[in-house]
Design a protein around this motif. Structure first.
Motif, PDB file in Angstrom:
ATOM      1  N   SER A 198       0.834   3.626   5.316  1.00 33.48           N
ATOM      2  CA  SER A 198       1.393   3.112   6.562  1.00 33.48           C
ATOM      3  C   SER A 198       1.484   1.594   6.503  1.00 33.48           C
ATOM      4  N   GLN A 199       2.463   1.036   7.212  1.00 36.12           N
ATOM      5  CA  GLN A 199       2.587  -0.406   7.356  1.00 36.12           C
ATOM      6  C   GLN A 199       1.740  -0.903   8.519  1.00 36.12           C
ATOM      7  N   ASP A 200       1.279   0.019   9.342  1.00 32.94           N
ATOM      8  CA  ASP A 200       0.499  -0.316  10.522  1.00 32.94           C
ATOM      9  C   ASP A 200      -0.973   0.005  10.262  1.00 32.94           C
ATOM     10  N   VAL A 201      -1.810  -1.031  10.220  1.00 32.65           N
ATOM     11  CA  VAL A 201      -3.225  -0.843   9.918  1.00 32.65           C
ATOM     12  C   VAL A 201      -3.885   0.073  10.931  1.00 32.65           C
ATOM     13  N   GLU A 202      -3.469   0.001  12.187  1.00 38.60           N
ATOM     14  CA  GLU A 202      -4.071   0.826  13.225  1.00 38.60           C
ATOM     15  C   GLU A 202      -3.840   2.315  12.993  1.00 38.60           C
ATOM     16  N   TYR A 260      -4.028   3.889  10.221  1.00 37.26           N
ATOM     17  CA  TYR A 260      -5.086   4.401   9.354  1.00 37.26           C
ATOM     18  C   TYR A 260      -6.294   4.821  10.183  1.00 37.26           C
ATOM     19  N   ASP A 261      -6.733   3.947  11.073  1.00 33.91           N
ATOM     20  CA  ASP A 261      -7.917   4.237  11.868  1.00 33.91           C
ATOM     21  C   ASP A 261      -7.688   5.421  12.801  1.00 33.91           C
ATOM     22  N   HIS A 269     -10.096  -1.750   1.656  1.00 33.31           N
ATOM     23  CA  HIS A 269      -8.747  -1.613   2.201  1.00 33.31           C
ATOM     24  C   HIS A 269      -8.853  -0.895   3.553  1.00 33.31           C
ATOM     25  N   PRO A 270      -7.971  -1.215   4.515  1.00 37.92           N
ATOM     26  CA  PRO A 270      -8.026  -0.531   5.817  1.00 37.92           C
ATOM     27  C   PRO A 270      -8.020   0.992   5.691  1.00 37.92           C
ATOM     28  N   TYR A 271      -7.287   1.505   4.712  1.00 38.02           N
ATOM     29  CA  TYR A 271      -7.299   2.956   4.488  1.00 38.02           C
ATOM     30  C   TYR A 271      -8.683   3.413   4.060  1.00 38.02           C
ATOM     31  N   ARG A 298     -11.589   1.955   4.616  1.00 34.40           N
ATOM     32  CA  ARG A 298     -12.540   1.861   5.729  1.00 34.40           C
ATOM     33  C   ARG A 298     -12.357   3.027   6.706  1.00 34.40           C
ATOM     34  N   SER A 299     -11.104   3.405   6.953  1.00 35.10           N
ATOM     35  CA  SER A 299     -10.857   4.512   7.883  1.00 35.10           C
ATOM     36  C   SER A 299     -11.370   5.830   7.319  1.00 35.10           C
TER      37      SER A 299
END
Length: 377
Positions: free
Chosen positions: A56-60, A62-63, A98-100, A102-103
């Motif tokens: 995704s281009q949107d970090v949110e 992932y969470d 990476h945000p991914y 962490r999620s």
């Protein structure tokens, strides 16, 4: 219950689950409302949690798609009041910042917390890159993208062919997951106890194939060229066998078939089916009623003949003697005739229909060096 049932691993898992008796699959995916998550959790006996966002281009996103969705699922399972086993498909990227990653760690924490509080069996798998049929190309899988692009005559981009990929095949993943459902691997790891020590060990899928990016691309181009040079890869290697099967699944629908060219050796027409680098050549021969094929011998070529349809006779004679051996063959009685080197041989059609034969040779026919000496049997 399978979350992410319409995804790559989900489709493969659902296909395997459908083969079990007395199993109902509850499918949850993007098209389902959150209320259905609760309803499915209430009746599920085992949960495969495969849903998530991995590109995704949107970090949110992932969470939301990994940690928060898993927390919602776990909350539903807690309300049920039963110790419902849950298998989580996580990623080796969970070890990164990476945000991914962490999620995914957040999703793992939710599942492990559920195990600690309820005593329910949980199985957390950290998977490397998974390849196989039905994986979406041009998304998050280099193997899927390469297979799709090469099969469809599209270019691929390789910035560093020396990069090593850690790959597992989807059938091995599904086999591992099914084993947990069926209790084939013994008791679960004592996750709750390990958590008290602030340490736990994720499950893994084997075998893992470490392949350089350039090696994967070379193999795929080799598979593609096989239609022109009729080469079949040596699929005795487990990874090559799985990658070849994967590559074929990405062929465009109008290219499942390809033509063969008729050839002639010592006056005998044949159609070469395929050749291998180490297992010889297979060809198909059609002999009209009353016709004879052969009357030659070879120095270093040997053959196996199988009649698929019709009836005939194979005659052989060593080039140094007059005794003729005769083997009567027919499609109704499958029998392989070995034709050694040094034996003059021919095949005669004795029936009133075409004699259709499959012929294997220990080496492909080479018109530049035919190794075919004419001699009447």
């Amino acid at each position: 219950m399978v979350t992410g049932a319409d995804g790559f691993i989900g489709r493969n898992l659902a296909g395997a689950l459908a083969g079990l008796e007395d199993v109902e699959i509850l499918r949850f995916d993007l098209g389902n409302a959150r209320e259905e998550l609760r309803e499915m959790a209430e009746v599920a006996d085992f949960v495969f949690h495969l849903a998530g966002v991995d590109c995704s281009q949107d970090v949110e996103e992932y969470d939301a798609g990994n940690r928060r969705l898993t927390e919602e699922l776990v909350a539903c399972l807690r309300q049920v009041g039963r110790k419902i086993p849950i298998l989580l498909s996580s990623s080796t990227e969970a070890e990164t910042e990476h945000p991914y990653g962490r999620s995914k760690r957040g999703a793992e924490a939710a599942v492990l917390g559920y195990a600690k509080d309820t005593g329910a069996p949980v199985f957390v798998y950290r998977l490397p890159s998974v390849f196989g049929k039905w994986c979406l190309p041009n998304y998050n899988s280099l193997v899927a993208t390469f297979c799709h692009n090469i099969a469809n005559d599209l270019p691929i981009t390789i910035s560093d062919p020396g990069v090593t990929l850690s790959l597992v095949h989807v059938d091995d993943v599904v086999g591992e997951f099914m084993g947990q459902l069926e209790g084939k691997f013994g008791p679960q790891l004592p996750v709750a106890a390990l958590l008290s020590e602030n340490h736990w060990t994720p499950y893994a899928v084997y075998p893992v194939y470490p392949l350089k990016l350039g090696q994967v691309a070379d193999l795929l181009y080799y598979f593609k060229a096989g239609r022109d040079n009729l080469t079949i890869p040596n699929v005795g290697d487990e990874f090559t066998r799985k990658l070849y099967c994967t590559y074929l699944s990405y062929l465009p629908e109008n290219r499942f078939s390809y033509p063969l060219r008729a050839k002639a050796a010592a006056g005998s027409p044949f159609v070469e089916f395929f050749r291998t680098p180490d297992r010889g050549q297979v060809s198909v021969h059609v002999l009209k009623p009353g016709s004879t094929m052969g009357n030659h011998w070879h120095h270093s070529r040997c053959e196996k003949l199988l009649v698929a349809s019709g009836r005939g006779v194979v005659r052989l004679r060593t080039v140094h003697a007059d005794k003729v051996l005769a083997y009567f063959v027919s499609g109704g009685n499958p029998e392989v005739v070995d034709i050694p080197s040094g034996f003059a041989h021919h095949i005669q059609n004795l029936g009133d229909t075409d004699l259709v034969m499959v012929l294997w040779a220990n080496k492909p026919f080479d018109p530049e060096c035919p190794d075919t000496i004419l001699l009447e049997v």
